[in-house]
Write a protein that holds these residues in place. Structure first.
Motif, PDB file in Angstrom:
ATOM      1  N   GLU A 192       0.841  -1.204   0.000  1.00  0.00           N
ATOM      2  CA  GLU A 192       0.000   0.000   0.000  1.00  0.00           C
ATOM      3  C   GLU A 192       0.875   1.252   0.000  1.00  0.00           C
ATOM      4  O   GLU A 192       0.629   2.196  -0.737  1.00  0.00           O
ATOM      5  CB  GLU A 192      -0.919  -0.026   1.220  1.00  0.00           C
ATOM      6  N   LEU A 193       1.921   1.234   0.839  1.00  0.00           N
ATOM      7  CA  LEU A 193       2.788   2.417   0.922  1.00  0.00           C
ATOM      8  C   LEU A 193       3.502   2.682  -0.407  1.00  0.00           C
ATOM      9  O   LEU A 193       3.650   3.829  -0.823  1.00  0.00           O
ATOM     10  CB  LEU A 193       3.825   2.262   2.041  1.00  0.00           C
ATOM     11  N   LEU A 194       3.971   1.592  -1.042  1.00  0.00           N
ATOM     12  CA  LEU A 194       4.683   1.772  -2.309  1.00  0.00           C
ATOM     13  C   LEU A 194       3.723   1.984  -3.480  1.00  0.00           C
ATOM     14  O   LEU A 194       4.133   2.240  -4.593  1.00  0.00           O
ATOM     15  CB  LEU A 194       5.563   0.552  -2.606  1.00  0.00           C
ATOM     16  N   ASN A 242      -0.156  12.154  -5.908  1.00  0.00           N
ATOM     17  CA  ASN A 242       0.327  12.758  -4.660  1.00  0.00           C
ATOM     18  C   ASN A 242       1.778  12.370  -4.392  1.00  0.00           C
ATOM     19  O   ASN A 242       2.242  11.329  -4.845  1.00  0.00           O
ATOM     20  CB  ASN A 242      -0.523  12.293  -3.478  1.00  0.00           C
ATOM     21  N   THR A 243       2.434  13.224  -3.626  1.00  0.00           N
ATOM     22  CA  THR A 243       3.812  12.919  -3.247  1.00  0.00           C
ATOM     23  C   THR A 243       3.799  12.253  -1.877  1.00  0.00           C
ATOM     24  O   THR A 243       3.079  12.690  -0.982  1.00  0.00           O
ATOM     25  CB  THR A 243       4.630  14.221  -3.162  1.00  0.00           C
ATOM     26  N   ARG A 244       4.572  11.200  -1.750  1.00  0.00           N
ATOM     27  CA  ARG A 244       4.620  10.509  -0.467  1.00  0.00           C
ATOM     28  C   ARG A 244       6.093  10.381  -0.057  1.00  0.00           C
ATOM     29  O   ARG A 244       6.934  10.027  -0.883  1.00  0.00           O
ATOM     30  CB  ARG A 244       3.982   9.141  -0.633  1.00  0.00           C
ATOM     31  N   HIS A 245       6.380  10.710   1.193  1.00  0.00           N
ATOM     32  CA  HIS A 245       7.759  10.580   1.694  1.00  0.00           C
ATOM     33  C   HIS A 245       7.866   9.299   2.506  1.00  0.00           C
ATOM     34  O   HIS A 245       7.086   9.088   3.435  1.00  0.00           O
ATOM     35  CB  HIS A 245       8.122  11.770   2.572  1.00  0.00           C
ATOM     36  N   LEU A 246       8.815   8.451   2.115  1.00  0.00           N
ATOM     37  CA  LEU A 246       8.962   7.170   2.807  1.00  0.00           C
ATOM     38  C   LEU A 246      10.335   7.061   3.453  1.00  0.00           C
ATOM     39  O   LEU A 246      11.325   7.565   2.917  1.00  0.00           O
ATOM     40  CB  LEU A 246       8.781   6.022   1.814  1.00  0.00           C
ATOM     41  N   LEU A 247      10.339   6.429   4.605  1.00  0.00           N
ATOM     42  CA  LEU A 247      11.602   6.138   5.271  1.00  0.00           C
ATOM     43  C   LEU A 247      11.790   4.628   5.213  1.00  0.00           C
ATOM     44  O   LEU A 247      10.917   3.873   5.658  1.00  0.00           O
ATOM     45  CB  LEU A 247      11.527   6.585   6.733  1.00  0.00           C
ATOM     46  N   VAL A 281       9.291  -0.037   6.199  1.00  0.00           N
ATOM     47  CA  VAL A 281       9.094   1.176   5.393  1.00  0.00           C
ATOM     48  C   VAL A 281       8.032   1.974   6.133  1.00  0.00           C
ATOM     49  O   VAL A 281       7.016   1.418   6.548  1.00  0.00           O
ATOM     50  CB  VAL A 281       8.584   0.842   3.973  1.00  0.00           C
ATOM     51  N   GLN A 282       8.302   3.258   6.347  1.00  0.00           N
ATOM     52  CA  GLN A 282       7.346   4.076   7.089  1.00  0.00           C
ATOM     53  C   GLN A 282       6.955   5.299   6.281  1.00  0.00           C
ATOM     54  O   GLN A 282       7.823   5.948   5.674  1.00  0.00           O
ATOM     55  CB  GLN A 282       7.984   4.512   8.418  1.00  0.00           C
ATOM     56  N   ASP A 283       5.676   5.605   6.296  1.00  0.00           N
ATOM     57  CA  ASP A 283       5.196   6.806   5.613  1.00  0.00           C
ATOM     58  C   ASP A 283       5.422   8.002   6.543  1.00  0.00           C
ATOM     59  O   ASP A 283       4.808   8.085   7.603  1.00  0.00           O
ATOM     60  CB  ASP A 283       3.697   6.644   5.330  1.00  0.00           C
ATOM     61  N   ILE A 284       6.329   8.905   6.160  1.00  0.00           N
ATOM     62  CA  ILE A 284       6.625  10.036   7.053  1.00  0.00           C
ATOM     63  C   ILE A 284       6.105  11.359   6.461  1.00  0.00           C
ATOM     64  O   ILE A 284       6.519  12.433   6.888  1.00  0.00           O
ATOM     65  CB  ILE A 284       8.140  10.125   7.364  1.00  0.00           C
ATOM     66  N   THR A 285       5.171  11.246   5.508  1.00  0.00           N
ATOM     67  CA  THR A 285       4.651  12.462   4.864  1.00  0.00           C
ATOM     68  C   THR A 285       4.026  13.414   5.892  1.00  0.00           C
ATOM     69  O   THR A 285       4.354  14.596   5.927  1.00  0.00           O
ATOM     70  CB  THR A 285       3.579  12.092   3.815  1.00  0.00           C
TER      71      THR A 285
END
Ligand code: ADP
Length: 627
Positions: free
Chosen positions: A167-169, A214-219, A236-240
């Motif tokens: 989902e995150l990717l 949308n832009t998503r920032h991932l760690l 993997v963490q969504d840090i948006t």
């Protein structure tokens, strides 16, 4: 062991009635688990009940009339796409291979129908329910925290990940089953995979664009402890959201800083303007007293009143800054209210001048003669409201009425200022308290900076009071004010008459100021107050101290900011030397805030006077010190 009190719902999908009866029998009165069983004999019927009802576990036969083998599991899932299913498969003929394939396809357990008994069935159901519960919780936690976990085996190149990773990717799990292909075709997956294989750090931030733009920032993080192992795992963490919040906080900090800088800038500029204003007003005042013809008198009067208007604006800006910075000091002083009200009435009448307006002024007899309130601020509020009423009305009556209102805990001074002037639109009423806001379009005839009401309401707020306005366009406006007061118990202080005769005052005064025009204004003002004063001059603190060694002064008028030695340092030196005990030191400052900051008191000054001098204040000061 007693079965727990919880009753679990079980769906059995089995076409063979004999097998179904066996399962039913093993579950009935099972000593490990209490169940409620629903039986269906095709996958389609099973899926239908699943859509209406939730089951803790499904017992799925793998040879049904409408589905066969492992595909039954994915088929069941596709028929109930929104529900995660807890499945135990039933196999026949000791078909362990099929059973293990079912586990890989996501079943919790497999049971050989030929080897079934009540214990095996009960235990398998309990384990499956428990395990599925934990997995669901983990899944939910990952969803809430927007964290996914992954695992990669370097030798087998096998990649497994929780649903959240996909989902995150923003990719489909099915598209990643063949890793080589997925890396080629899925840009977001390639980024993750590149990190896993070539990682030079344990942590990496990157940004992806999702299919909806949308832009998503991932760690991405890999467990460093496993760096040299065949199998590594990480998250993997969504840090948006976090980054956005940090950004907002940073922006808020910057804008707070900017507002502060702006306020400080305005305060500094206004302050700088007060020094030359001191010169202009002081010198015109002195010039008025010299022999002039009528025309010259009028011209000087013009310069003087323009100067006073300019000083008013500068003071307004300083007041506004003080209000905005919460630096407005409100004094609690015992005043004779009736006297003040009378003075204010005279000032209002003077403001009306020859405008065609009547003034109706009343003070309720219930207001005590003496009340405790900040006198200057009260005057400022009232003159502002009355000034506006007079300014924005061409005819009719201006009504001002003071009354007192008591609650069980507090006493309030209340008043209203009512006019029959141009009035305002309802929708403009909450705008007028904002700085630099003027609401009527045709205000061309009416002078103003739009600062008065914002300062007035700021002062009222600082005094813990309230202001309200009612207005009708074309009919007029009424401003209501409520200010908390108390009733003083101390004796009334001697009131200094405004017609002070200072001409006989004597004494030696040391005037310390580095600014030549200020010095001239101060010196000439002192001479005008009394020609018997002896005045010496120093241009900085060090010079002042030298002169004090030579002469005895009753009063030192000390500027604060000076080169060589400033007024604070010089005053500290004077006050720490007992031979100068009898000398009073009064600070002269153009900084309207200095008086509020009270550091002049700590320095040891005996008083403070603000420049431009108010002649009356200077007279009172000299009368008190040189008496
Ligand atoms: P200024 O009077 O310098 O313009 P204020 O802050 O005192 O600034 O008032 C803001 C605006 O509110 C005025 O410009 C005017 O449009 C409106 N206003 C204030 N008092 C009245 C009044 N008594 N009648 C009509 N309009 C008023």
């Amino acid at each position: 062991m007693n079965p727990s009190q919880t009753e679990y719902s079980v769906l059995l999908i089995e076409d063979n009635p004999a097998d179904a009866r066996i399962v039913q029998a093993y579950l009935h009165n099972n000593k490990y688990i209490r169940t409620h069983l629903v039986h269906m004999n095709t996958l389609t019927k099973g899926s239908q009940v699943l859509n209406d009802q939730k089951f803790d576990v499904i017992l799925l036969d793998l040879s049904l009339p409408d589905a066969f083998g492992i595909p039954s599991i994915s088929k069941l899932r596709s028929l109930t796409p929104h529900k995660a299913q807890n499945i135990i498969v039933l196999t026949g003929n000791q078909d362990a291979d099929l059973g293990y394939s079912a586990l890989r396809a996501g079943a919790q357990d497999f049971l050989d129908k030929g080897n079934l008994n009540a214990d095996i069935l009960g235990k398998s159901l309990l384990f499956a329910i428990e395990r599925f519960g934990i997995l669901s919780l983990l899944d939910e936690t990952q969803r809430q925290a927007r964290i996914g976990s992954w695992k990669f085996n370097k030798s087998t190149q096998e990649f497994t990940a929780s649903d959240m990773i996909y989902e995150l990717l923003d990719i489909n799990k099915a598209d990643t089953l063949n890793i080589t292909q997925a890396v080629k075709q899925q840009e977001n997956f390639a980024l993750l995979f590149d990190f896993i294989q070539n990682k030079s750090a344990n942590e990496y931030n990157y940004q992806i664009t999702t299919s909806d733009g949308n832009t998503r920032h991932l760690l991405i993080w890999a467990d460093p402890a496993l760096a040299n192992h065949l199998e590594i795992n990480g998250i993997v963490q969504d840090i948006t959201d976090r980054l956005q919040k940090e950004e907002l906080l940073r922006e808020a900090e910057v804008s707070k800083e900017l507002v502060k800088m702006k306020e400080q800038f305005i305060a500094n500029v206004s302050h700088e303007m007060r020094t030359p204003m001191n010169g202009i007003l002081g010198l015109t005042h002195l010039l008025k007293e010299t022999s002039l013809d009528t025309e010259q008198q009028q011209l000087i009067q013009g310069i003087h009143s323009s100067g006073e208007i300019l000083l008013g604006v500068v003071n307004d800006v300083l007041d506004l800054t003080a209000v905005q910075q919460g630096k407005l000091n409100i004094k609690a002083e015992a005043i004779n209210f009736r006297e003040i009200a009378k003075d204010l009435e005279q000032l209002a009448l003077a403001k009306i001048g020859n405008k065609n307006l009547k003034l109706k002024w009343s003070v309720s007899h219930e207001i005590p003669d003496r009340i405790t309130i900040d006198k200057l601020r009260l005057q400022q509020i009232l003159l502002n409201l009355a000034g506006n009423a007079i300014k924005f009305a061409e005819q009719g009556t201006i009504e001002v009425k003071f009354s007192v209102h008591k609650t069980s805990t507090q006493t309030f001074l209340e008043f209203y200022v009512k006019d029959e002037g141009i009035g305002m639109k309802k929708q403009d009423l909450n705008k007028i308290f904002e700085p630099f806001t003027r609401v009527a379009k045709d205000l061309g005839n009416y002078e103003g900076s739009g600062l008065g009401l914002s300062i007035t309401s700021g002062i009222i707020k600082s005094m813990n009071g309230e202001i309200q306005v009612n207005s009708t366009i074309g009919k007029g406006s009424t401003f209501h004010v409520k200010l908390p007061i108390s009733i003083p118990i101390t004796e009334e202080k001697k009131h200094v008459e405004s017609t002070l005769d200072t001409s006989k005052l004597t004494g030696r005064i040391l005037l310390v100021d580095d600014h030549p025009i200020n010095r001239m204004v101060a010196e000439k003002s002192l001479n005008q107050i009394s020609s018997r004063l002896e005045i010496d001059i120093a241009t900085d603190g060090a010079q002042a101290l030298k002169l004090m060694e030579l002469n005895i002064y009753q009063l030192v008028l000390m500027d604060l900011q000076m080169p060589v030695m400033d007024g604070y340092e010089a005053t500290l030196k004077i006050k720490s030397n007992s031979k100068w005990n009898a000398t009073k030191v009064v600070a002269m400052t153009a900084n309207a805030f200095a008086e509020k900051e009270e550091n002049w008191k700590q320095t040891g000054f005996d008083g403070i006077i603000t420049k431009p001098f108010n002649f009356q204040d200077l007279k009172i000061l000299l009368t008190n010190i040189l008496k």
